[in-house]
Structure formats: structure tokens, C-alpha cells
Design a protein around this motif. Structure first.
Motif, mmCIF file in Angstrom:
data_model
loop_
_atom_site.group_PDB
_atom_site.id
_atom_site.type_symbol
_atom_site.label_atom_id
_atom_site.label_comp_id
_atom_site.label_asym_id
_atom_site.label_seq_id
_atom_site.Cartn_x
_atom_site.Cartn_y
_atom_site.Cartn_z
ATOM 1 N N VAL A 133 0.833 -1.201 0.000
ATOM 2 C CA VAL A 133 0.000 0.000 0.000
ATOM 3 C C VAL A 133 0.870 1.255 0.000
ATOM 4 O O VAL A 133 0.586 2.228 -0.706
ATOM 5 C CB VAL A 133 -0.946 -0.005 1.217
ATOM 6 C CG1 VAL A 133 -1.719 1.309 1.307
ATOM 7 C CG2 VAL A 133 -1.920 -1.173 1.126
ATOM 8 N N GLN A 134 1.951 1.221 0.765
ATOM 9 C CA GLN A 134 2.843 2.385 0.829
ATOM 10 C C GLN A 134 3.462 2.677 -0.532
ATOM 11 O O GLN A 134 3.506 3.838 -0.972
ATOM 12 C CB GLN A 134 3.931 2.151 1.870
ATOM 13 C CG GLN A 134 4.845 3.358 2.072
ATOM 14 C CD GLN A 134 5.828 3.150 3.214
ATOM 15 O OE1 GLN A 134 5.933 2.060 3.778
ATOM 16 N NE2 GLN A 134 6.547 4.187 3.574
ATOM 17 N N ARG A 135 3.924 1.645 -1.221
ATOM 18 C CA ARG A 135 4.509 1.846 -2.558
ATOM 19 C C ARG A 135 3.464 2.385 -3.528
ATOM 20 O O ARG A 135 3.758 3.285 -4.339
ATOM 21 C CB ARG A 135 5.079 0.526 -3.078
ATOM 22 C CG ARG A 135 6.365 0.095 -2.388
ATOM 23 C CD ARG A 135 7.045 -1.014 -3.166
ATOM 24 N NE ARG A 135 6.181 -2.191 -3.292
ATOM 25 C CZ ARG A 135 6.165 -3.189 -2.434
ATOM 26 N NH1 ARG A 135 6.954 -3.148 -1.357
ATOM 27 N NH2 ARG A 135 5.382 -4.231 -2.615
ATOM 28 N N ALA A 136 2.246 1.870 -3.456
ATOM 29 C CA ALA A 136 1.198 2.332 -4.361
ATOM 30 C C ALA A 136 0.839 3.791 -4.091
ATOM 31 O O ALA A 136 0.616 4.573 -5.028
ATOM 32 C CB ALA A 136 -0.039 1.438 -4.214
ATOM 33 N N LEU A 137 0.798 4.192 -2.805
ATOM 34 C CA LEU A 137 0.504 5.581 -2.468
ATOM 35 C C LEU A 137 1.617 6.516 -2.918
ATOM 36 O O LEU A 137 1.358 7.629 -3.419
ATOM 37 C CB LEU A 137 0.279 5.720 -0.960
ATOM 38 C CG LEU A 137 -1.028 5.140 -0.401
ATOM 39 C CD1 LEU A 137 -1.023 5.212 1.118
ATOM 40 C CD2 LEU A 137 -2.242 5.883 -0.968
ATOM 41 N N LEU B 184 3.632 10.918 -5.811
ATOM 42 C CA LEU B 184 4.866 11.458 -6.380
ATOM 43 C C LEU B 184 4.915 11.385 -7.902
ATOM 44 O O LEU B 184 5.518 12.256 -8.546
ATOM 45 C CB LEU B 184 6.080 10.713 -5.794
ATOM 46 C CG LEU B 184 6.235 10.800 -4.266
ATOM 47 C CD1 LEU B 184 7.450 10.001 -3.825
ATOM 48 C CD2 LEU B 184 6.352 12.252 -3.820
ATOM 49 N N HIS B 185 4.299 10.363 -8.469
ATOM 50 C CA HIS B 185 4.450 10.150 -9.909
ATOM 51 C C HIS B 185 3.128 10.147 -10.668
ATOM 52 O O HIS B 185 3.125 9.993 -11.885
ATOM 53 C CB HIS B 185 5.192 8.831 -10.169
ATOM 54 C CG HIS B 185 6.481 8.706 -9.415
ATOM 55 N ND1 HIS B 185 7.576 9.518 -9.683
ATOM 56 C CD2 HIS B 185 6.843 7.893 -8.398
ATOM 57 C CE1 HIS B 185 8.567 9.183 -8.854
ATOM 58 N NE2 HIS B 185 8.147 8.207 -8.069
ATOM 59 N N GLY B 186 2.014 10.296 -9.975
ATOM 60 C CA GLY B 186 0.721 10.360 -10.657
ATOM 61 C C GLY B 186 0.228 9.049 -11.200
ATOM 62 O O GLY B 186 -0.657 9.021 -12.068
ATOM 63 N N VAL B 187 0.770 7.925 -10.714
ATOM 64 C CA VAL B 187 0.341 6.613 -11.181
ATOM 65 C C VAL B 187 -0.993 6.252 -10.505
ATOM 66 O O VAL B 187 -1.140 6.418 -9.295
ATOM 67 C CB VAL B 187 1.401 5.536 -10.860
ATOM 68 C CG1 VAL B 187 0.920 4.156 -11.303
ATOM 69 C CG2 VAL B 187 2.723 5.891 -11.528
ATOM 70 N N ALA B 188 -1.947 5.792 -11.283
ATOM 71 C CA ALA B 188 -3.260 5.442 -10.735
ATOM 72 C C ALA B 188 -3.120 4.417 -9.615
ATOM 73 O O ALA B 188 -2.337 3.473 -9.701
ATOM 74 C CB ALA B 188 -4.164 4.901 -11.841
ATOM 75 N N LEU B 189 -3.893 4.625 -8.552
ATOM 76 C CA LEU B 189 -3.851 3.739 -7.390
ATOM 77 C C LEU B 189 -4.823 2.582 -7.596
ATOM 78 O O LEU B 189 -6.017 2.786 -7.800
ATOM 79 C CB LEU B 189 -4.235 4.521 -6.127
ATOM 80 C CG LEU B 189 -4.350 3.710 -4.827
ATOM 81 C CD1 LEU B 189 -2.981 3.206 -4.384
ATOM 82 C CD2 LEU B 189 -4.980 4.557 -3.717
#
Length: 336
Positions: A119-123, A128-133
Motif C-alpha cells: 500500500v505504501q509503494r502504491a501511495l 509522487l508520480h501520478g500513477v493510478a492507485l
């Protein structure tokens, strides 16, 4: 421009009415008093109309919010917004057991330790990079309680904020686990049944399951069979077009393929007689799969052929004896 349209229309309407009044009644004291009264009434009417419109809008928004909250309760779903911290909707607060405001650390503390790093990596990727969660995780609950699974979804915005949803998917997870356990039992059952050959195929008739009895019956190892088409493995060339047609028709809701005795072929091209049953199942992704359950009838067919040949020989022998008997009786009559 839209914000100016309504005041401009009102001012134009007022000027039109005032001009018409002055043209009709002149500029005397009575006319002036009448113009003031007309202006007051016009302002009162327009303001009342505006207030009624705003009240209808508020009521419509209130109904929409109530419907949305009801839908979210039914779906066990909530909304969130991130702007240097999380803001949770009432539905999200019910799911997470948190207050309306929270930070990233607060969210991570509510996540099961085994899922926390994911979860931390996904957040971090989202913020930081705008990658969809898109991440699933369990809540951090005592071990004696049933796990609660969450689905966190979100999209980043150009201004650094993010919006998304959190949903309780525990029921879906339990159903998936039950289906997975059932599928495992199903596979173990047929792996431990040595004389029943079971093969599984996807919608394109490609092998997805091939048990040990199928290896022994048809001569293909599991590695050799996986991913190949049913018709190129065990269906004789003369039957292939009809088999493909029957399967495709069944997959789209047509007539089921009946259980029957079939003569198929082994890897070396030799024929093999089986009693074949067929069934359609749905996998974890709700996709149809075809399973064939084959019992080797080769020995039975050989026995039946041998019995038929024996009966034919016996029948021929009886007919031969029947033809000879009258001749023997005739010869004895002449000697007498």
C-alpha cells in the motif's frame, strides 16, 4: 460570461419595464411613485424566483447525496480526497473506522502489516508520480476476527491532489477463496483417480487442465498438452469440424453435448474408445471452461468384439450342423 448573463437580463428587463412605464404615464409624482412600486414588485418577484430556484437546487442536491450515500452503503463504498492528507467521506469512515481527517501514516497503521509495504509503494507512486492507485489490502484486525479486505482506487490531479474510493471487498474475497478451495479439491480428486481421464479447455478449446490419467490414456504429458487445441490432440480428423461446431454452439447457450461412447485417438494415432461426459464450469473470472471426463472403454470394446466374434462362430457352427443333420438321417434311411 455565464455569471454576468443573469444580472444583465434582469437589468435589461427592468429598463424595458421602466421605459414603457414612463412612456405611458409621463414623469409626474404619481408616475414616479408608480415606477417605484413597479420596481419594488419586480425586484421582489425576481428575488423570490431566484430563492425558489436555489431551494429546488438544494433539495435536488440533498436527494442526490442521500441516494449516493445509500448506494455507497449498499456497496460498502466510500470516497476520499488527498491534499497533504486524507479527507474521508462518511462511508469511508465507516469502513476504516477513522475520523474525517487523516494522514498517510494513519492509513498505513490501519493496514495489515503483511500488506502495508504494498500500500505504501502504491501511495507513493500515486502522490509522487501520478500513477493510478489500484491496490487491495486487509485491515489490521485481531487474529480472532474475520479479515476485512479493502480495495483502494484513486487518480492523481494536475494540482497535486488525488481523489478515489475505498471499498470493502471481503465478501468477494471470501467467495474467491471458497471457489479456489473448491477448484483445488476438484483437481486433487481427479489427480487421485487413476482410471478417469479429465481434461479442461478454455473457450478457444485450448488445454488448461490435463490429469495423469489423461497422460496414460492419450500419450501426451501435461507439458505437451497444455495450451494446445483439443481437436489437434485427441479428435480424429473426420470428427474435428463437427466437434468444433458442437462446442461453440454449447458455449453460446445451445444444446449441451451428451455423454456418449466415442472413438478418439492417441498421440501415436491409434484409436481409443472412451465413454466421454462433458460439463461447463465458470472459473474465478466468471469465464466458461469445458471439462471432459473420459473412461477408457478399449478393454470393454475388445471384450465385446471378441464376444461378437464368438457368437458369430457359434451361430455359424449351429447352421453348419443343421445343414449336415438331414443328410445323415437320409443315409441311414436308405441302409434300412
Amino acid at each position: 460570461m455565464h455569471t454576468l448573463a443573469r444580472p444583465v437580463i434582469r437589468a435589461g428587463l427592468y429598463l424595458l419595464c421602466a421605459g414603457a412605464w414612463l412612456l405611458a404615464w409621463g414623469t409626474g409624482p404619481l408616475s414616479t411613485f408608480g415606477l417605484i412600486l413597479l420596481t419594488t414588485l419586480l425586484i421582489f418577484f425576481l428575488e423570490r424566483r431566484h430563492r425558489l430556484g436555489r431551494e429546488r437546487l438544494r433539495q435536488g442536491l440533498r436527494r442526490t447525496n442521500l441516494q449516493l450515500e445509500q448506494a455507497q452503503r449498499d456497496a460498502i463504498l466510500g470516497n476520499w480526497e488527498y491534499d497533504r492528507g486524507f479527507s474521508w467521506s462518511p462511508g469511508a469512515q465507516r469502513i476504516l473506522g477513522c475520523t474525517a481527517e487523516d494522514n498517510v501514516d494513519g492509513l498505513l497503521n490501519r493496514v495489515h502489516p503483511a500488506d502495508r509495504s504494498g500500500v505504501q509503494r502504491a501511495l507513493e507512486s500515486l502522490i509522487l508520480h501520478g500513477v493510478a492507485l489500484t491496490v487491495n489490502a486487509r485491515l489490521n484486525l485481531p487474529s480472532d476476527q474475520q479479515p476485512i479486505w479493502l480495495a483502494l482506487r484513486g487518480e492523481a490531479q494536475p494540482d497535486g491532489r488525488a481523489f478515489g474510493t475505498v471499498q470493502d471487498i471481503s465478501t468477494q474475497k471470501r467467495d474467491e477463496e471458497a471457489l479456489r478451495a473448491s477448484e483445488l479439491r476438484f483437481r486433487q480428486l481427479f489427480e487421485q483417480t487413476p482410471r478417469i481421464a479429465v481434461q479442461g479447455y478454455d473457450r478457444q478449446r485450448r488445454v488448461i487442465y490435463w490429469n495423469r490419467a489423461s497422460e496414460q490414456l492419450y500419450g501426451y504429458t501435461m507439458d505437451q498438452a497444455m495450451g494446445r487445441y483439443l481437436e489437434e490432440l485427441i479428435i480424429p480428423p473426420a470428427m474435428r469440424d463437427q466437434v468444433i461446431t458442437d462446442i461453440n454452439n454449447w458455449l453460446i447457450g445451445g444444446t449441451a453435448i451428451p455423454a456418449s461412447e466415442l472413438t478418439l485417438q492417441r498421440r501415436d494415432g491409434s484409436p481409443v474408445t472412451v465413454f466421454s461426459s462433458h460439463l461447463l464450469l465458470r472459473n474465478l473470472h466468471n469465464q466458461l471452461e469445458l471439462y471432459c471426463v473420459d473412461i477408457d472403454f478399449s478393454a470393454l470394446k475388445s471384450a465385446r468384439d471378441a464376444l461378437r466374434q464368438s457368437e458369430n462362430r457359434y451361430r455359424a457352427l449351429l447352421e453348419s450342423i443343421g445343414r449336415r443333420a438331414p443328410e445323415g438321417q437320409s443315409s441311414r434311411g436308405e441302409q434300412g
